[in-house]
Design an enzyme around this catalytic site. Structure first.
Site, PDB file in Angstrom:
ATOM      1  N   GLN A 128       0.718  -1.243  -0.058  1.00 35.25           N
ATOM      2  CA  GLN A 128      -0.082   0.031  -0.075  1.00 35.25           C
ATOM      3  C   GLN A 128       0.959   1.217  -0.052  1.00 35.25           C
ATOM      4  OE1 GLN A 128      -2.402   1.508   3.460  1.00 35.25           O
ATOM      5  NE2 GLN A 128      -4.120   0.737   2.265  1.00 35.25           N
ATOM      6  N   SER A 131       0.157   6.494   2.873  1.00 32.92           N
ATOM      7  CA  SER A 131       0.872   7.509   3.507  1.00 32.92           C
ATOM      8  C   SER A 131       2.181   8.215   3.237  1.00 32.92           C
ATOM      9  CB  SER A 131       1.275   6.750   5.007  1.00 32.92           C
ATOM     10  OG  SER A 131       0.055   6.509   5.768  1.00 32.92           O
ATOM     11  N   SER A 163       3.899  -1.198   3.678  1.00 29.59           N
ATOM     12  CA  SER A 163       4.072  -2.877   4.183  1.00 29.59           C
ATOM     13  C   SER A 163       4.379  -3.759   3.013  1.00 29.59           C
ATOM     14  CB  SER A 163       2.765  -3.154   4.938  1.00 29.59           C
ATOM     15  OG  SER A 163       2.417  -2.477   5.880  1.00 29.59           O
ATOM     16  N   GLU A 249     -10.025  -1.887   5.134  1.00 30.82           N
ATOM     17  CA  GLU A 249      -9.161  -1.967   6.079  1.00 30.82           C
ATOM     18  C   GLU A 249      -9.495  -1.737   7.611  1.00 30.82           C
ATOM     19  OE1 GLU A 249      -4.488   0.103   6.083  1.00 30.82           O
ATOM     20  OE2 GLU A 249      -6.329   1.549   5.930  1.00 30.82           O
TER      21      GLU A 249
END
Length: 387
Positions: A128, A131, A163, A249
């Site tokens: 992902q 951020s 991640s 999520e």
């Protein structure tokens, strides 16, 4: 919601238990926790076994490659696999729990056909890219730019807390396709892209956690070309698509972890009886309260999963209620583990010690507790937004 099980559902449970009893002894030894290529191979091997047995994407709709199972069957699957000690989604949790369901909900038929089967078969891993160093909880402040050049977007910027980026094949990436201005607020002008991780211009640098692991990474993008065909949703409609991703999520991605926490709670009680800590009445009360807490969270999980199925598979705002309470309950669980272990809680080689350190991130990861409180206040209680 009917919380009893039908004869058909109990038959499903029995068949699943029998399959697990046959299959789990055949698994190879688990790799070293820091061997990420080894962990990828192990996790993907388990996913392939699920796929071959008809258990992969159990609750995904049939037209997305899933089995179209009922919410109750999905919950039974999670209960039984966790009780049996089976592997969880592991290195491909983004693909199976976030990106895959988002593409199933928002992708074109061509995108679903390209990306969903490899996720379910265990062939491809996703990470992902949301951020950024200056855009964490305030995700809409992201600055990674993407501009059109023919049939491609050219992407430059950076991401953080990515991640499993070091073993991923694809990245669910948020980019700004229109600069912020008076006419374009920051929540607009964002697009959701599927970026191939082998594209030129991508640099991945692992980040070491408090526990010494490196499952997170910084990712730097220097004019990376991503085909326009890899955009999920319309250009500049990425914030809406992102809300779908975040609903998964926060709403259903932690389901299996609730079962795991209930198992750990039982192990804590047994360990406390063995080492004499059970004589502490305060600790016994604490474990009893946590048992009730996780029992209630499991019921809330059942409700959230059922509601998501009724609404087309996308979890609702009840996921924020769950995420808010679960994050704190998990921290309390591993604080109790520290009490049970005593001086043993200082041993970084103990699984519970590592989980205790990991639990500190849960009030931040997948939306901070403050963000969840705002969602509950505004979207459930109807309170006005703060000024």
């Amino acid at each position: 919601m009917d919380l009893t099980y039908t004869e058909e559902e109990e038959d499903f449970r029995a068949r699943l238990r029998a399959w697990l009893a046959r299959t789990l002894p055949e698994l190879p030894p688990r790799p070293d926790p820091l061997d990420w290529p080894g962990r990828r191979a192990y996790d993907m091997g388990w996913q392939r076994r699920l796929y071959d047995a008809g258990y992969a994407g159990l609750h995904w709709p049939a037209d997305a490659g899933g089995q179209g199972a009922t919410p109750t069957q999905h919950l039974i699957f999670l209960e039984e696999t966790e009780k049996a000690g089976a592997p969880y989604v592991g290195a491909n949790f983004v693909g199976l729990l976030h990106a895959g369901p988002t593409i199933a909900s928002e992708g074109t038929p061509e995108q679903r056909a390209r990306w969903l089967p490899p996720v379910l078969r265990g062939d491809e891993v996703w990470c992902q890219g949301f951020s950024e160093p200056d855009a964490g909880s305030d995700l809409a402040s992201l600055r990674t730019r993407a501009w059109r050049d023919g049939d491609d977007y050219v992407v430059s910027g950076s991401k953080i807390w990515t991640s499993h980026a070091e073993v991923a094949d694809w990245c669910e990436l948020l980019v700004r396709t229109t600069p912020v201005s008076e006419a374009v607020p920051k929540h607009r002008g964002i697009s959701w892209l599927a970026m191939p991780m082998d594209a030129p211009g991508i640099t991945v640098r692992p980040l070491r956690t408090l526990a010494g692991s490196t499952e997170f990474a910084e990712m730097f993008l220097d004019e990376v070309r991503v085909p326009v065909a890899n955009r999920v949703g319309a250009e500049n409609d990425g914030w809406r698509v992102t809300m779908v991703t975040l609903s998964y999520e926060r709403g259903t991605a932690f389901v299996g972890e609730v079962v795991a926490c209930r198992r750990v709670l039982g192990e804590l009680a047994r360990e406390a009886r063995k080492n004499g800590r059970w004589d502490d009445a305060v600790l016994r009360r604490r474990l009893g309260r946590l048992s009730a807490e996780f029992g209630a969270l499991w019921r809330l999980t059942q409700w959230n999963v059922s509601e998501s199925q009724r609404s087309g598979g996308v979890p609702g705002v009840g996921g924020s209620v769950f995420k808010l309470r679960y994050s704190h309950a998990r921290q309390e669980l591993y604080e109790a583990a520290g009490e049970v272990l005593g001086v043993g809680s200082l041993d970084l080689g103990h699984e519970w010690t590592l989980d205790r350190l990991s639990s500190l991130s849960y009030t931040i990861a997948a939306g901070t507790s403050q963000i969840q409180q705002n969602i509950v206040a505004e979207r459930i209680l109807g309170l006005p937004k703060g000024r």
